[in-house]
Design a protein around this motif. Structure first.
Motif, PDB file in Angstrom:
ATOM      1  N   SER A  71       0.845  -1.191   0.000  1.00  0.00           N
ATOM      2  CA  SER A  71       0.000   0.000   0.000  1.00  0.00           C
ATOM      3  C   SER A  71       0.881   1.241   0.000  1.00  0.00           C
ATOM      4  O   SER A  71       1.967   1.248   0.586  1.00  0.00           O
ATOM      5  CB  SER A  71      -0.936   0.007   1.212  1.00  0.00           C
ATOM      6  OG  SER A  71      -0.212  -0.059   2.424  1.00  0.00           O
ATOM      7  N   ASN A  73       0.594   5.846  -0.535  1.00  0.00           N
ATOM      8  CA  ASN A  73       0.076   7.122  -1.016  1.00  0.00           C
ATOM      9  C   ASN A  73       1.113   7.639  -2.007  1.00  0.00           C
ATOM     10  O   ASN A  73       2.219   8.015  -1.612  1.00  0.00           O
ATOM     11  CB  ASN A  73      -0.118   8.097   0.148  1.00  0.00           C
ATOM     12  CG  ASN A  73      -0.682   9.433  -0.298  1.00  0.00           C
ATOM     13  OD1 ASN A  73      -0.304   9.975  -1.341  1.00  0.00           O
ATOM     14  ND2 ASN A  73      -1.573   9.991   0.486  1.00  0.00           N
ATOM     15  N   CYS A 107      -2.574  -1.394  -3.191  1.00  0.00           N
ATOM     16  CA  CYS A 107      -3.602  -0.418  -2.833  1.00  0.00           C
ATOM     17  C   CYS A 107      -2.954   0.962  -2.820  1.00  0.00           C
ATOM     18  O   CYS A 107      -2.053   1.218  -2.008  1.00  0.00           O
ATOM     19  CB  CYS A 107      -4.190  -0.724  -1.459  1.00  0.00           C
ATOM     20  SG  CYS A 107      -5.212  -2.209  -1.400  1.00  0.00           S
ATOM     21  N   GLN A 109      -3.262   5.226  -2.809  1.00  0.00           N
ATOM     22  CA  GLN A 109      -4.042   6.432  -2.533  1.00  0.00           C
ATOM     23  C   GLN A 109      -3.411   7.609  -3.275  1.00  0.00           C
ATOM     24  O   GLN A 109      -2.245   7.563  -3.638  1.00  0.00           O
ATOM     25  CB  GLN A 109      -4.085   6.720  -1.037  1.00  0.00           C
ATOM     26  CG  GLN A 109      -4.605   5.570  -0.182  1.00  0.00           C
ATOM     27  CD  GLN A 109      -3.498   4.661   0.313  1.00  0.00           C
ATOM     28  OE1 GLN A 109      -2.438   5.136   0.733  1.00  0.00           O
ATOM     29  NE2 GLN A 109      -3.733   3.355   0.273  1.00  0.00           N
ATOM     30  N   ALA A 178     -13.476   5.556   0.506  1.00  0.00           N
ATOM     31  CA  ALA A 178     -12.862   4.228   0.567  1.00  0.00           C
ATOM     32  C   ALA A 178     -13.413   3.391  -0.578  1.00  0.00           C
ATOM     33  O   ALA A 178     -14.445   3.721  -1.172  1.00  0.00           O
ATOM     34  CB  ALA A 178     -13.143   3.555   1.912  1.00  0.00           C
ATOM     35  N   ASN A 195      -9.469  -0.230   0.638  1.00  0.00           N
ATOM     36  CA  ASN A 195      -8.449   0.801   0.437  1.00  0.00           C
ATOM     37  C   ASN A 195      -9.087   2.127   0.820  1.00  0.00           C
ATOM     38  O   ASN A 195     -10.144   2.488   0.282  1.00  0.00           O
ATOM     39  CB  ASN A 195      -8.006   0.819  -1.036  1.00  0.00           C
ATOM     40  CG  ASN A 195      -6.875   1.791  -1.298  1.00  0.00           C
ATOM     41  OD1 ASN A 195      -6.170   2.211  -0.388  1.00  0.00           O
ATOM     42  ND2 ASN A 195      -6.680   2.144  -2.560  1.00  0.00           N
ATOM     43  N   ALA A 196      -8.485   2.859   1.765  1.00  0.00           N
ATOM     44  CA  ALA A 196      -9.128   4.061   2.302  1.00  0.00           C
ATOM     45  C   ALA A 196      -8.157   5.227   2.369  1.00  0.00           C
ATOM     46  O   ALA A 196      -6.963   5.053   2.614  1.00  0.00           O
ATOM     47  CB  ALA A 196      -9.693   3.778   3.700  1.00  0.00           C
ATOM     48  N   HIS A 197      -8.698   6.409   2.144  1.00  0.00           N
ATOM     49  CA  HIS A 197      -7.954   7.655   2.331  1.00  0.00           C
ATOM     50  C   HIS A 197      -8.846   8.585   3.131  1.00  0.00           C
ATOM     51  O   HIS A 197      -9.841   9.094   2.618  1.00  0.00           O
ATOM     52  CB  HIS A 197      -7.593   8.278   0.974  1.00  0.00           C
ATOM     53  CG  HIS A 197      -6.689   9.457   1.081  1.00  0.00           C
ATOM     54  ND1 HIS A 197      -6.505  10.355   0.048  1.00  0.00           N
ATOM     55  CD2 HIS A 197      -5.904   9.903   2.093  1.00  0.00           C
ATOM     56  CE1 HIS A 197      -5.649  11.286   0.418  1.00  0.00           C
ATOM     57  NE2 HIS A 197      -5.277  11.028   1.672  1.00  0.00           N
ATOM     58  N   GLY A 258      -4.577   1.890   4.136  1.00  0.00           N
ATOM     59  CA  GLY A 258      -5.019   3.266   4.014  1.00  0.00           C
ATOM     60  C   GLY A 258      -4.073   4.294   4.559  1.00  0.00           C
ATOM     61  O   GLY A 258      -3.219   4.023   5.405  1.00  0.00           O
ATOM     62  N   ASP A 301       0.168   5.852   7.826  1.00  0.00           N
ATOM     63  CA  ASP A 301      -0.221   4.850   6.824  1.00  0.00           C
ATOM     64  C   ASP A 301      -0.200   3.485   7.495  1.00  0.00           C
ATOM     65  O   ASP A 301       0.752   3.148   8.204  1.00  0.00           O
ATOM     66  CB  ASP A 301       0.749   4.866   5.643  1.00  0.00           C
ATOM     67  CG  ASP A 301       0.848   6.237   5.012  1.00  0.00           C
ATOM     68  OD1 ASP A 301       0.027   6.551   4.142  1.00  0.00           O
ATOM     69  OD2 ASP A 301       1.743   7.011   5.412  1.00  0.00           O
TER      70      ASP A 301
END
Length: 345
Positions: A71, A73, A107, A109, A178, A195-197, A258, A301
């Motif tokens: 994952s 960002n 995943c 973001q 998400a 998967n979330a922000h 996330g 994160d």
């Protein structure tokens, strides 16, 4: 959420450090007095372990039938002019690294992709590079499409078939949201990946540095920062409550990735940790700081797993510095059915 309590919770790391210092001091001066800070340390140990993992050996990462999850960002792959470097080096390197990574599931973001070549050629045609050309199915959740057809949002890429998918909206006044995908594993199991922000603080990093560097900076910046901090906490509390309800409703084993934009001592983290195991806190070593900026020691994160999973390994990829967040990589294995029941209990 009672927001003043959230402010108090954020002071917990400083309080724990102060208590540890008092423990050492009184051990050297008058050991019976040290029993008090020792008792406090023991009572707060579970909270301390949320921010400081102490598992130097992890588990057996070579176990069969594992799922490797990455994952990150990716900060829209630095597409904006103020983020670019010569020859788009960081953008190209980050995209290539993700495309070539052996992870089963990615995943991402703050994701960005251009569906057709632009002035930058095919550099930002990321859905095709990280997806189809790398043997992965793709699911892109779009919050904005610009004039050239480029998409901004989040993405899940999977080497396993995506059998169902969906988006969880947090309201009309925010682009934070998400997404989820049900994946069919080779052994026949179906798992759900979220998967979330969550809401950011909308605070400039330099303003934060200025606020604690001098009295003048604190006076000029402090009140505004506190207001933004409060707004962010309140919004994230609503968002994480929405997310938790969807997690509780899942009939499949859950993995959640996330950018929480919150610390391990926050309401946000607390709600997720009440339902899921945090990968870093389970097998990591150290603080696990994931923010790549001037503010040190921030783990915002995270990856979480439901009790049906055994966390085998987790690491922060600090060798990949092309965004303001470091990628997080973990390996999981589904427990046997009997073990799943025991773990859930």
């Amino acid at each position: 959420m009672f927001w003043p309590a959230a402010f108090i919770a954020l002071s917990l790391p400083a309080a724990l450090v102060l208590n540890a210092a008092m423990l050492v001091y009184w051990l050297m001066r008058r050991w019976p007095v040290a029993l008090l800070p020792l008792a406090v340390l023991l009572l707060t140990w579970p909270h301390l372990m949320r921010g400081l993992a102490l598992y130097p050996f992890g588990n057996d990462a070579e176990a069969p039938a594992t799922l490797r999850l990455l994952s990150a960002n990716v900060r829209i792959f630095n597409v904006y002019p103020q983020l670019r470097d010569p020859d788009l080096h960081s953008s190209k390197t980050m995209i290539s690294w993700l495309a070539e990574h052996p992870a089963d599931v990615l995943c991402l973001q703050e994701y960005y992709t251009e569906p057709r070549p632009s002035a930058d050629g095919v550099v930002f045609n990321t859905e095709r590079k990280i997806g189809k050309l790398s043997g992965r199915e793709s699911f892109v959740s779009t919050t904005l499409t610009n004039s050239i057809g480029a998409k901004f949002g989040m993405a899940i890429f999977s080497r396993f078939p995506i059998v169902r998918r969906g988006v969880i909206n947090f309201g009309k006044l925010t682009q934070n949201h998400a997404m989820w995908a049900d994946l069919r594993l080779p052994q026949g199991d179906t798992v759900r990946v979220f998967n979330a922000h969550l809401q950011s603080m909308s605070m400039d990093e330099q303003d934060i540095v200025d606020s604690y560097s001098s009295k003048a900076g604190l006076k000029a910046k402090g009140l505004g920062l506190l207001r933004r901090l409060k707004r962010g906490m309140v919004k994230r509390s609503v968002q994480v409550d929405t997310l938790v309800r969807r997690i509780e409703a899942s009939r499949y084993p859950v993995l959640l990735c996330g950018d929480l934009n919150d610390l391990p001592y926050s309401y946000t983290y607390d709600q997720l940790a009440d339902h899921l195991q945090n990968a870093w806190a389970t097998v990591g070593l150290g603080l696990g700081a994931s923010y790549n900026g001037k503010l040190p020691f921030l783990r915002i994160d995270n990856q979480f797993a439901s009790p049906q999973w055994q966390v085998l390994s987790c690491q922060v990829r600090r060798d990949i510095p092309y965004s303001d967040h470091f990628p997080l990589e973990a390996t999981y294995q589904l427990r046997p059915a009997k073990s799943q029941t025991a773990a859930a209990e």
